[in-house]
Design a protein around this motif. Structure first.
Motif, PDB file in Angstrom:
ATOM      1  N   ALA A 119      -7.138 -17.612   5.329  1.00 49.87           N
ATOM      2  CA  ALA A 119      -8.249 -16.792   4.842  1.00 49.87           C
ATOM      3  C   ALA A 119      -9.446 -16.986   5.764  1.00 49.87           C
ATOM      4  O   ALA A 119      -9.830 -18.124   6.054  1.00 49.87           O
ATOM      5  CB  ALA A 119      -8.609 -17.192   3.411  1.00 49.87           C
ATOM      6  N   HIS A 120     -10.004 -15.895   6.263  1.00 55.10           N
ATOM      7  CA  HIS A 120     -11.203 -15.936   7.093  1.00 55.10           C
ATOM      8  C   HIS A 120     -12.373 -15.402   6.279  1.00 55.10           C
ATOM      9  O   HIS A 120     -12.368 -14.243   5.861  1.00 55.10           O
ATOM     10  CB  HIS A 120     -11.022 -15.096   8.358  1.00 55.10           C
ATOM     11  N   VAL A 121     -13.367 -16.242   6.066  1.00 52.08           N
ATOM     12  CA  VAL A 121     -14.565 -15.837   5.330  1.00 52.08           C
ATOM     13  C   VAL A 121     -15.646 -15.519   6.354  1.00 52.08           C
ATOM     14  O   VAL A 121     -16.049 -16.390   7.139  1.00 52.08           O
ATOM     15  CB  VAL A 121     -15.037 -16.938   4.360  1.00 52.08           C
ATOM     16  N   HIS A 122     -16.104 -14.272   6.380  1.00 54.90           N
ATOM     17  CA  HIS A 122     -17.017 -13.782   7.412  1.00 54.90           C
ATOM     18  C   HIS A 122     -18.475 -13.870   6.959  1.00 54.90           C
ATOM     19  O   HIS A 122     -18.834 -13.417   5.874  1.00 54.90           O
ATOM     20  CB  HIS A 122     -16.686 -12.334   7.769  1.00 54.90           C
ATOM     21  N   PHE A 123     -19.301 -14.447   7.822  1.00 60.42           N
ATOM     22  CA  PHE A 123     -20.744 -14.483   7.635  1.00 60.42           C
ATOM     23  C   PHE A 123     -21.374 -13.949   8.920  1.00 60.42           C
ATOM     24  O   PHE A 123     -21.771 -14.719   9.803  1.00 60.42           O
ATOM     25  CB  PHE A 123     -21.241 -15.900   7.358  1.00 60.42           C
ATOM     26  N   GLY A 124     -21.431 -12.648   9.065  1.00 61.02           N
ATOM     27  CA  GLY A 124     -21.907 -12.080  10.317  1.00 61.02           C
ATOM     28  C   GLY A 124     -20.944 -12.435  11.432  1.00 61.02           C
ATOM     29  O   GLY A 124     -19.743 -12.185  11.352  1.00 61.02           O
TER      30      GLY A 124
END
Length: 469
Positions: A119-124
Motif C-alpha cells: 500500500a502506497h499512501v500519497h502525501f503530495g
C-alpha cells in the motif's frame, strides 16, 4: 486406437506429476517454521532515534493505523539510517493490516505490486510505503509461488511480526521502531550487528540468495554504503553464486545497477562486484575487455569515470545514467570499432555499428530505456568528430545538444591516455574563445598548404554579349 493410447499416456503422466506435487507439498508442510531469537526491546534511552528525525507524514500513518486498532512500526533502511545518524531517503511502515484494510483507512492510498502487494499512501510528492507482515513462507500455495531454483515469484503470504522478521534480508534491516513507546524491537541481534558494523543475512545465506538473487547485489551495496563488513557466511555464499542473477529480469537488474553506481559509492562497488564475480553477469562484454587487455587503460578509464561520479555526488552535483553506461561499455565499443576499421570500414560507421552491436547485447542483461541508449550512442558517435578542427565542423559540433557530455567523455579519455591530451586542450580553448579567435583556430594551417597561404579561387566572369530575343 492411437489417440486412445496417447490419452492414456497423458493421463498417466498427469497422475504421476500430481502425485509428486502432493509429496513435495506434504514434505514442505512438515518443515517447522523458522525460529528467531527472543525479542529484545530497546527503550528510548537505549537508542538514538528521535521523533524529530521522522517524516511528519510517516508519523501520521503510524498514529492513524494504531488509532484504528492495528500494529504499526517503522522498519528497514529508515531505522538503520536513523541509528547511524543519517537522514533516511524514505520511510517504510509495516503493519498487521492487509493492503485492503490500509486502503480503507487512507483515502490517499494506492495498492501496487504483484510479487508482493504493498500500500502506497500519497502525501503530495512523498509516498509512505506500508507493507503487511509477511508469513514464514514454508508452505507454497496460491499466495506464494517459487520457481524450480527456489526463487520467489509471488509472495502474498501474511503473518505476524515474528514471522515477518524471518522474511527480511539482513539483521540490520530487521529492526522495528514502535511509535507507541518509542522503543526498538530486535528479534535477530540486529542492534549488536549494527554496533559491530557487520552485515549478516537472516537465515542460511545460500537459501536466501536462491530465493531472491538480487540480495547478492544488495549485500554489496549495503556493505559499501554503510561501511560494514560482510559476515563470513555471507562472503562464502557469494562466491560462485553469481550465475543465479541470470534468472532476474533485465529491467530489474537495470534498476539495481542505478542503485549500485549512482549513489556516491560507485568505485568501491565496482571493485567489490568484480571480487565476487557479480560484475561479469551485469556487464559481460566489459569484463571480457578488462580481462583481455595487456595494458591498464580500460580499467583506468572506468576507475576515473566512477571516481568522478562519486566526487560529483559528494559535491551535491547531478550524475546521469547514460554517461555512466557510456563509460562502462566504451572499451567493448572501441575494440569492436577498431576491428571493423581494420576490415575496411570508415571510422564513423565503424563506431556506429559497434555501438549498435554492444548495446543490443547489453540490454539482454540490463534493459536500459530507449532514451538512455540513444544518449549513449550520441556520446560515442561524437568522439571521432572531435578530431576535425578545421572549417565549420567545430562550430557545428559545439551546438550539438550532447556536446557537453561528449566533451567530458573526451576529457576522460585524455586523462587516461586514450586520446592525445593536446586534442582535449584545443577543444577547451576553442569553447572559451570569442568568435574571431574561433575562426582563426579553425583555419587550415600552412603545413596543409605547403607553407604558403591558400589561394582563393575566383569564378571567371562571362564576357559573351547578351543574346537578343
Amino acid at each position: 486406437m492411437i489417440n486412445t493410447i496417447r490419452k492414456i499416456n497423458n493421463n498417466g503422466v498427469t497422475l504421476i506429476l500430481n502425485l509428486f506435487k502432493k509429496i513435495i507439498q506434504s514434505a514442505r508442510a512438515q518443515i517447522p517454521p523458522p525460529t528467531v531469537e527472543k525479542v529484545k526491546i530497546y527503550a528510548r534511552s537505549e537508542h538514538t532515534i528521535s521523533r524529530a528525525q521522522i517524516s511528519d507524514n510517516a508519523l501520521k500513518v503510524l498514529y492513524r493505523l494504531q488509532k484504528e486498532g492495528f500494529e504499526a512500526y517503522l522498519v528497514g533502511g529508515c531505522v538503520r539510517d536513523l541509528l547511524l545518524g543519517r537522514e533516511p531517503k524514505d520511510f517504510d511502515v509495516v503493519t498487521n493490516a492487509d493492503p485492503e484494510q490500509v486502503r480503507k483507512v487512507f483515502r490517499n492510498c494506492r495498492i501496487i505490486g504483484r510479487r508482493f502487494r504493498l500500500a502506497h499512501v500519497h502525501f503530495g510528492r512523498e509516498v509512505i510505503e506500508v507493507a503487511t507482515f509477511r508469513g514464514d513462507g514454508t508452505a507454497q500455495n496460491d499466495a506464494q509461488v517459487l520457481n524450480q531454483e527456489g526463487r520467489v515469484l509471488r509472495d502474498n503470504v501474511y503473518g505476524t511480526i515474528e514471522e515477518d522478521v524471518w522474511r527480511r534480508d539482513f539483521t540490520v534491516n530487521a529492526l522495528y521502531y514502535n511509535i507507541k513507546d518509542f522503543s526498538v524491537a530486535d528479534y535477530v541481534q540486529g542492534m549488536e550487528d549494527h554496533r559491530n558494523g557487520i552485515l549478516r543475512l537472516i537465515g542460511e545465506p545460500s537459501t536466501r540468495f536462491r530465493e531472491d538473487p538480487v540480495r547478492m547485489l544488495r549485500a554489496v551495496r549495503f556493505a559499501v554504503k554503510l561501511g560494514f563488513k560482510l559476515h563470513p557466511d555471507c562472503q562464502q555464499a557469494l562466491h560462485g553464486a553469481a550465475a543465479l542473477l541470470s534468472s532476474i529480469p533485465a529491467a530489474r537488474l537495470y534498476d539495481e545497477v542505478l542503485k549500485l553506481f549512482l549513489y556516491g559509492y560507485a568505485l568501491q562497488t565496482f571493485e567489490m562486484l568484480r571480487h565476487y564475480g557479480l560484475f561479469q553477469v551485469l556487464f559481460p562484454d566489459t569484463e571480457r575487455s578488462l580481462a583481455d587487455q595487456d595494458n591498464d587503460f580500460p580499467r583506468m578509464l572506468l576507475v576515473r569515470a566512477l571516481q568522478n561520479s562519486d566526487n560529483r555526488i559528494a559535491d551535491g552535483k547531478t550524475v546521469t545514467a547514460y554517461f555512466l553506461f557510456a563509460a562502462l561499455l566504451w572499451e567493448p565499443v572501441r575494440l569492436s570499432a577498431l576491428q571493423k576499421m581494420r576490415e575496411g570500414q570508415v571510422e564513423y560507421m565503424a563506431y556506429q555499428d559497434a555501438a549498435n552491436e554492444v548495446i543490443a547485447r547489453q540490454v539482454r542483461y540490463t534493459a536500459m530505456p530507449r532514451h538512455i541508449s540513444l544518449a549513449i550512442r550520441e556520446v560515442w558517435a561524437l568522439q571521432p568528430k572531435f578530431t576535425t578542427r578545421v572549417g565549420s565542423k567545430p562550430s557545428r559540433l559545439l551546438l550539438h545538444p550532447r556536446f557537453r557530455a561528449s566533451f567530458d567523455f573526451l576529457l576522460l579519455r585524455a586523462e587516461t591516455g586514450g586520446v592525445d591530451a593536446e586534442l582535449a586542450q584545443w577543444w577547451q580553448a576553442y569553447q572559451n574563445a570569442d568568435e574571431n579567435e574561433q575562426r582563426k583556430m579553425t583555419q587550415p594551417s600552412r603545413k596543409s598548404t605547403g607553407g604558403k597561404p591558400r589561394k582563393r579561387m575566383y569564378r571567371k566572369k562571362s564576357t559573351s554579349a547578351p543574346t537578343d530575343v
